[in-house]
Design a protein around this motif. Structure first.
Motif, PDB file in Angstrom:
ATOM      1  N   ASP A 118      45.976 -67.494 -22.362  1.00 41.34           N
ATOM      2  CA  ASP A 118      44.837 -66.792 -21.790  1.00 41.34           C
ATOM      3  C   ASP A 118      43.568 -67.112 -22.574  1.00 41.34           C
ATOM      4  O   ASP A 118      43.606 -67.752 -23.622  1.00 41.34           O
ATOM      5  N   THR A 119      42.456 -66.678 -22.033  1.00 39.42           N
ATOM      6  CA  THR A 119      41.155 -66.869 -22.671  1.00 39.42           C
ATOM      7  C   THR A 119      40.468 -65.514 -22.777  1.00 39.42           C
ATOM      8  O   THR A 119      40.399 -64.777 -21.792  1.00 39.42           O
ATOM      9  N   TRP A 120      39.998 -65.215 -23.981  1.00 39.49           N
ATOM     10  CA  TRP A 120      39.230 -64.000 -24.183  1.00 39.49           C
ATOM     11  C   TRP A 120      37.761 -64.387 -24.358  1.00 39.49           C
ATOM     12  O   TRP A 120      37.457 -65.493 -24.833  1.00 39.49           O
ATOM     13  N   GLY A 121      36.894 -63.473 -23.990  1.00 40.12           N
ATOM     14  CA  GLY A 121      35.483 -63.802 -24.123  1.00 40.12           C
ATOM     15  C   GLY A 121      34.616 -62.577 -24.299  1.00 40.12           C
ATOM     16  O   GLY A 121      35.029 -61.443 -24.012  1.00 40.12           O
ATOM     17  N   TRP A 122      33.430 -62.819 -24.793  1.00 42.16           N
ATOM     18  CA  TRP A 122      32.382 -61.807 -24.885  1.00 42.16           C
ATOM     19  C   TRP A 122      31.279 -62.166 -23.896  1.00 42.16           C
ATOM     20  O   TRP A 122      30.851 -63.322 -23.816  1.00 42.16           O
ATOM     21  N   TYR A 123      30.841 -61.146 -23.182  1.00 40.74           N
ATOM     22  CA  TYR A 123      29.729 -61.276 -22.244  1.00 40.74           C
ATOM     23  C   TYR A 123      28.719 -60.189 -22.591  1.00 40.74           C
ATOM     24  O   TYR A 123      29.042 -59.215 -23.261  1.00 40.74           O
ATOM     25  N   ARG A 124      27.520 -60.344 -22.086  1.00 40.61           N
ATOM     26  CA  ARG A 124      26.527 -59.294 -22.305  1.00 40.61           C
ATOM     27  C   ARG A 124      25.648 -59.151 -21.065  1.00 40.61           C
ATOM     28  O   ARG A 124      25.499 -60.083 -20.274  1.00 40.61           O
ATOM     29  N   ARG A 125      25.095 -57.948 -20.952  1.00 37.57           N
ATOM     30  CA  ARG A 125      24.221 -57.666 -19.825  1.00 37.57           C
ATOM     31  C   ARG A 125      23.015 -56.886 -20.299  1.00 37.57           C
ATOM     32  O   ARG A 125      23.154 -55.842 -20.951  1.00 37.57           O
ATOM     33  N   PRO A 177      19.725 -54.809 -18.931  1.00 32.55           N
ATOM     34  CA  PRO A 177      19.318 -54.125 -17.696  1.00 32.55           C
ATOM     35  C   PRO A 177      18.379 -54.978 -16.854  1.00 32.55           C
ATOM     36  O   PRO A 177      17.410 -55.538 -17.364  1.00 32.55           O
ATOM     37  N   GLY A 178      18.726 -55.098 -15.584  1.00 31.61           N
ATOM     38  CA  GLY A 178      17.898 -55.871 -14.672  1.00 31.61           C
ATOM     39  C   GLY A 178      18.242 -57.338 -14.615  1.00 31.61           C
ATOM     40  O   GLY A 178      17.668 -58.081 -13.820  1.00 31.61           O
ATOM     41  N   LYS A 179      19.199 -57.764 -15.448  1.00 30.11           N
ATOM     42  CA  LYS A 179      19.607 -59.161 -15.454  1.00 30.11           C
ATOM     43  C   LYS A 179      21.103 -59.269 -15.188  1.00 30.11           C
ATOM     44  O   LYS A 179      21.847 -58.308 -15.304  1.00 30.11           O
ATOM     45  N   GLN A 180      21.522 -60.476 -14.860  1.00 29.14           N
ATOM     46  CA  GLN A 180      22.948 -60.705 -14.610  1.00 29.14           C
ATOM     47  C   GLN A 180      23.706 -60.788 -15.928  1.00 29.14           C
ATOM     48  O   GLN A 180      23.149 -61.143 -16.973  1.00 29.14           O
ATOM     49  N   ARG A 181      24.973 -60.483 -15.853  1.00 26.53           N
ATOM     50  CA  ARG A 181      25.828 -60.623 -17.021  1.00 26.53           C
ATOM     51  C   ARG A 181      25.912 -62.090 -17.403  1.00 26.53           C
ATOM     52  O   ARG A 181      26.022 -62.959 -16.536  1.00 26.53           O
ATOM     53  N   GLU A 182      25.882 -62.359 -18.699  1.00 28.26           N
ATOM     54  CA  GLU A 182      25.942 -63.742 -19.162  1.00 28.26           C
ATOM     55  C   GLU A 182      27.024 -63.907 -20.220  1.00 28.26           C
ATOM     56  O   GLU A 182      27.342 -62.979 -20.963  1.00 28.26           O
ATOM     57  N   LEU A 183      27.567 -65.106 -20.265  1.00 32.39           N
ATOM     58  CA  LEU A 183      28.617 -65.429 -21.220  1.00 32.39           C
ATOM     59  C   LEU A 183      28.015 -65.629 -22.603  1.00 32.39           C
ATOM     60  O   LEU A 183      26.968 -66.265 -22.757  1.00 32.39           O
ATOM     61  N   VAL A 184      28.707 -65.118 -23.614  1.00 34.12           N
ATOM     62  CA  VAL A 184      28.289 -65.309 -24.999  1.00 34.12           C
ATOM     63  C   VAL A 184      29.202 -66.316 -25.697  1.00 34.12           C
ATOM     64  O   VAL A 184      28.741 -67.272 -26.307  1.00 34.12           O
ATOM     65  N   ALA A 185      30.488 -66.090 -25.607  1.00 31.71           N
ATOM     66  CA  ALA A 185      31.445 -66.974 -26.272  1.00 31.71           C
ATOM     67  C   ALA A 185      32.842 -66.715 -25.733  1.00 31.71           C
ATOM     68  O   ALA A 185      33.127 -65.629 -25.225  1.00 31.71           O
TER      69      ALA A 185
END
Length: 113
Positions: free
Chosen positions: A30-37, A39-47
């Protein structure tokens, strides 16, 4: 299934470590990841990090790691800036059987200038 923690208020240029612990069983491949959001923007991948330890980053200031024995993932945030202020979410995904796509509840990170 996933519990994110470690968020809070940090000064620009400081450091912060986020944790994400899985309460249920996860499997290799599997793959684990961190995302962030923001307010007012789309969620984006961090790592992301695979079960085998392969990592991928969108920002070299951050370091992702994973302890498979503890079923826990980490994000070391170094030299954050106010632009890194967001809710950070963790994710665990496996695209073949047994399939899963788990999300944590999010942890707020606020970087002060």
């Amino acid at each position: 299934q996933l519990q994110a923690s470690g968020g809070g208020l940090v000064q620009a240029g400081g450091s912060l470590r986020l944790s994400c612990a899985a309460s249920g069983r996860t499997f290799s491949g599997d793959t684990w990841g961190w995302y962030r959001r923001v307010p007012g923007k789309q969620r984006e991948l961090v790592a992301t990090v695979t079960s085998g330890g392969t990592t991928d980053y969108t920002d070299s200031r951050f370091a992702i790691s994973r302890d498979n024995r503890k079923n826990t993932m980490y994000l070391q945030m170094n030299s954050p800036t106010p632009e890194d202020t967001a809710v950070y979410y963790c994710n665990a995904r496996r695209d073949w059987a047994p399939k899963y796509n788990y999300w944590g509840q999010g942890t707020q990170v606020t970087v002060s200038s």
